[in-house]
Design a protein around this motif. Structure first.
Motif, PDB file in Angstrom:
ATOM      1  N   THR A  53       0.842  -1.188   0.000  1.00  0.00           N
ATOM      2  CA  THR A  53       0.000   0.000   0.000  1.00  0.00           C
ATOM      3  C   THR A  53       0.879   1.241   0.000  1.00  0.00           C
ATOM      4  N   ASN A  54       0.956   1.910  -1.149  1.00  0.00           N
ATOM      5  CA  ASN A  54       1.812   3.082  -1.288  1.00  0.00           C
ATOM      6  C   ASN A  54       3.243   2.755  -0.880  1.00  0.00           C
ATOM      7  N   GLY A  55       3.725   1.631  -1.384  1.00  0.00           N
ATOM      8  CA  GLY A  55       5.042   1.126  -1.028  1.00  0.00           C
ATOM      9  C   GLY A  55       4.918  -0.179  -0.266  1.00  0.00           C
ATOM     10  N   ASN A  56       6.017  -0.901  -0.154  1.00  0.00           N
ATOM     11  CA  ASN A  56       6.036  -2.090   0.704  1.00  0.00           C
ATOM     12  C   ASN A  56       6.283  -1.630   2.135  1.00  0.00           C
ATOM     13  N   ARG A  57       5.247  -1.654   2.955  1.00  0.00           N
ATOM     14  CA  ARG A  57       5.331  -1.151   4.324  1.00  0.00           C
ATOM     15  C   ARG A  57       5.131  -2.295   5.313  1.00  0.00           C
ATOM     16  N   ILE A  58       5.890  -2.283   6.387  1.00  0.00           N
ATOM     17  CA  ILE A  58       5.818  -3.346   7.379  1.00  0.00           C
ATOM     18  C   ILE A  58       4.772  -3.002   8.441  1.00  0.00           C
ATOM     19  N   PHE A  59       3.863  -3.944   8.679  1.00  0.00           N
ATOM     20  CA  PHE A  59       2.799  -3.797   9.678  1.00  0.00           C
ATOM     21  C   PHE A  59       2.927  -4.901  10.722  1.00  0.00           C
ATOM     22  N   ALA A  60       2.235  -4.699  11.832  1.00  0.00           N
ATOM     23  CA  ALA A  60       2.169  -5.721  12.882  1.00  0.00           C
ATOM     24  C   ALA A  60       0.767  -5.748  13.463  1.00  0.00           C
ATOM     25  N   ALA A  61       0.385  -6.914  13.971  1.00  0.00           N
ATOM     26  CA  ALA A  61      -0.903  -7.053  14.646  1.00  0.00           C
ATOM     27  C   ALA A  61      -0.835  -8.264  15.563  1.00  0.00           C
ATOM     28  N   GLU A  62      -1.615  -8.227  16.637  1.00  0.00           N
ATOM     29  CA  GLU A  62      -1.694  -9.386  17.513  1.00  0.00           C
ATOM     30  C   GLU A  62      -2.530 -10.466  16.836  1.00  0.00           C
ATOM     31  N   LEU A  63      -2.077 -11.710  16.937  1.00  0.00           N
ATOM     32  CA  LEU A  63      -2.804 -12.827  16.350  1.00  0.00           C
ATOM     33  C   LEU A  63      -3.879 -13.346  17.301  1.00  0.00           C
ATOM     34  N   LYS A  64      -4.910 -13.921  16.722  1.00  0.00           N
ATOM     35  CA  LYS A  64      -5.902 -14.628  17.526  1.00  0.00           C
ATOM     36  C   LYS A  64      -5.244 -15.841  18.159  1.00  0.00           C
ATOM     37  N   GLU A  65      -5.837 -16.354  19.222  1.00  0.00           N
ATOM     38  CA  GLU A  65      -5.238 -17.452  19.969  1.00  0.00           C
ATOM     39  C   GLU A  65      -4.994 -18.677  19.095  1.00  0.00           C
ATOM     40  N   ASP A  66      -5.896 -18.945  18.135  1.00  0.00           N
ATOM     41  CA  ASP A  66      -5.748 -20.126  17.283  1.00  0.00           C
ATOM     42  C   ASP A  66      -4.922 -19.826  16.031  1.00  0.00           C
ATOM     43  N   VAL A  67      -4.302 -18.650  15.979  1.00  0.00           N
ATOM     44  CA  VAL A  67      -3.463 -18.156  14.866  1.00  0.00           C
ATOM     45  C   VAL A  67      -4.160 -18.218  13.508  1.00  0.00           C
ATOM     46  N   SER A  68      -5.491 -18.158  13.506  1.00  0.00           N
ATOM     47  CA  SER A  68      -6.240 -18.194  12.247  1.00  0.00           C
ATOM     48  C   SER A  68      -6.344 -16.827  11.592  1.00  0.00           C
ATOM     49  N   GLY A  69      -6.066 -15.779  12.347  1.00  0.00           N
ATOM     50  CA  GLY A  69      -6.175 -14.424  11.820  1.00  0.00           C
ATOM     51  C   GLY A  69      -5.684 -13.427  12.851  1.00  0.00           C
ATOM     52  N   ILE A  70      -5.826 -12.137  12.547  1.00  0.00           N
ATOM     53  CA  ILE A  70      -5.343 -11.099  13.453  1.00  0.00           C
ATOM     54  C   ILE A  70      -6.500 -10.429  14.184  1.00  0.00           C
ATOM     55  N   LYS A  71      -6.173  -9.776  15.276  1.00  0.00           N
ATOM     56  CA  LYS A  71      -7.119  -8.902  15.949  1.00  0.00           C
ATOM     57  C   LYS A  71      -7.028  -7.557  15.245  1.00  0.00           C
ATOM     58  N   GLU A  72      -8.002  -7.282  14.394  1.00  0.00           N
ATOM     59  CA  GLU A  72      -7.950  -6.135  13.481  1.00  0.00           C
ATOM     60  C   GLU A  72      -7.697  -4.817  14.204  1.00  0.00           C
ATOM     61  N   GLU A  73      -8.206  -4.694  15.433  1.00  0.00           N
ATOM     62  CA  GLU A  73      -8.060  -3.427  16.153  1.00  0.00           C
ATOM     63  C   GLU A  73      -6.621  -3.163  16.571  1.00  0.00           C
ATOM     64  N   THR A  74      -5.750  -4.172  16.468  1.00  0.00           N
ATOM     65  CA  THR A  74      -4.351  -3.991  16.865  1.00  0.00           C
ATOM     66  C   THR A  74      -3.430  -3.695  15.676  1.00  0.00           C
ATOM     67  N   LEU A  75      -3.957  -3.711  14.468  1.00  0.00           N
ATOM     68  CA  LEU A  75      -3.128  -3.520  13.272  1.00  0.00           C
ATOM     69  C   LEU A  75      -2.423  -2.164  13.315  1.00  0.00           C
ATOM     70  N   THR A  76      -1.094  -2.189  13.175  1.00  0.00           N
ATOM     71  CA  THR A  76      -0.281  -0.982  13.314  1.00  0.00           C
ATOM     72  C   THR A  76       0.819  -0.951  12.258  1.00  0.00           C
ATOM     73  N   GLU A  77       1.005   0.199  11.639  1.00  0.00           N
ATOM     74  CA  GLU A  77       2.132   0.346  10.711  1.00  0.00           C
ATOM     75  C   GLU A  77       3.416   0.537  11.513  1.00  0.00           C
ATOM     76  N   CYS A  78       4.466  -0.164  11.106  1.00  0.00           N
ATOM     77  CA  CYS A  78       5.731  -0.133  11.842  1.00  0.00           C
ATOM     78  C   CYS A  78       6.850   0.586  11.101  1.00  0.00           C
ATOM     79  N   ILE A  79       7.117   0.187   9.859  1.00  0.00           N
ATOM     80  CA  ILE A  79       8.288   0.653   9.123  1.00  0.00           C
ATOM     81  C   ILE A  79       7.912   0.971   7.680  1.00  0.00           C
ATOM     82  N   SER A  80       8.408   2.093   7.164  1.00  0.00           N
ATOM     83  CA  SER A  80       8.304   2.407   5.735  1.00  0.00           C
ATOM     84  C   SER A  80       9.642   2.980   5.268  1.00  0.00           C
TER      85      SER A  80
END
Length: 325
Positions: free
Chosen positions: A168-195
């Protein structure tokens, strides 16, 4: 006229022989080298398992993920996957093409491989590091957009985080907390880290800056993210790191970046790897390089030692070695 034709014929033979020798030399070099890009090494029960991105130029034609094994990081055997060399095979898990940047981790007594295919992220599991890894649902982790280069970090409190790259507007590194069963992320925790905003991260001054290949580790309460910058085809592809007091940041890039580059190694395109620890607890970084000074692919795989000096990471350039079968 006959002399002229003879000279032309001899010149033609000379050119053909030269091209054949060059092709033979490259084929021989490729046969001796391990040709995995975006590599990762997983250590389990006395064995090192090496995975990475495969392409049409590498064995098994990029139809999934292969694995090489070693007991000493020097002699490698493979491809050694359970499915004719493959640990994950196209058609038995999510993905039709572009099998990139796998990472292996162990959770709940199962081995999991998180990877990119079709420019999306998926996860599959197996009872063995050799596979077969399968994702019965054959669906990606995210429902929309393009995401690549996943990395799972499990913190001391048991919380799991997914570091990945969003296109998205470059290759940008994001992070998010995973759900306990690692099936997906907790969307409210999604954060941009590095660009890519620093000169070393965008040496060609392109509009689509690239930061990718995140690896995260923790030491003395401080989080370290090792990442690569520039397009992988750029000879200046290189490795840097950033630190944070929280797994979601904010991240502060190291002033001494890049810590691994062609200036240090003497080979173009060094980067996008993963940290691992050998059987003696020594920290190492497995990465890829360009095939040669003129050819990007197929990319070669190498290992270099990393050293902590206080809260700084340094590379031992004398330790760098390219891996061979």
């Amino acid at each position: 006229m006959k002399k002229y034709l003879s000279l032309v014929f001899l010149l033609y033979c000379f050119i053909c022989c030269s091209q054949d020798k060059e092709k033979s030399s490259k084929t021989s070099a490729a046969a001796a080298s391990i040709l995995l890009a975006d590599p990762t090494i997983f250590y389990d029960n006395g064995t090192y398992y090496l995975y990475g991105t495969t392409t049409a130029e590498t064995p098994l034609n990029g139809n999934g993920f292969m694995v090489y094994t070693s007991s000493d990081l020097k002699k490698w055997k493979g491809p050694a996957g359970a499915q004719n060399g493959l640990v994950l095979k196209k058609g038995e898990s999510f993905g039709t093409q572009g099998f990139w940047a796998p990472q292996l981790f162990k959770y709940n007594n199962r081995f999991h491989i998180i990877y990119t295919a079709d420019e999306n992220i998926a996860i599959a599991s197996s009872d063995s590091p050799l596979g077969p890894f399968k994702n019965d649902s054959k669906v990606p982790m995210f429902a929309s957009g393009k995401q690549i280069d996943p990395f799972v970090f499990i913190d001391e409190d048991g919380k799991k985080y997914l570091y990945h790259v969003r296109l998205t507007n470059g290759n940008r590194i994001f992070a998010a907390e995973l759900k306990e069963d690692v099936s997906g992320i907790k969307e409210e925790t999604l954060t941009e880290c590095i660009s890519g905003v620093l000169p070393w991260e965008n040496t060609q001054n392109v509009s689509w800056a690239v930061t990718e290949g995140p690896t995260v580790l923790k030491r003395n309460g401080l989080y370290f993210m090792i990442y690569s910058a520039n397009d992988f085809r750029n000879p200046n592809y290189a490795v840097g790191y950033a630190t944070a007091k929280s797994p979601l940041g904010p991240w502060e890039k190291a002033a001494e970046n890049p810590i691994i580059s062609r200036k240090d190694i003497g080979i173009n395109g060094v980067g996008h790897g993963d940290v691992f620890y050998d059987k003696n607890g020594k920290m190492k970084y497995v990465l890829h390089t360009h095939f040669s000074s003129s050819d990007v692919s197929p990319r070669k795989t190498g290992i270099i030692d990393l050293i902590f000096e206080g809260d700084k990471i340094k590379a031992d350039f004398k330790s760098f070695v390219l891996l061979t079968e």
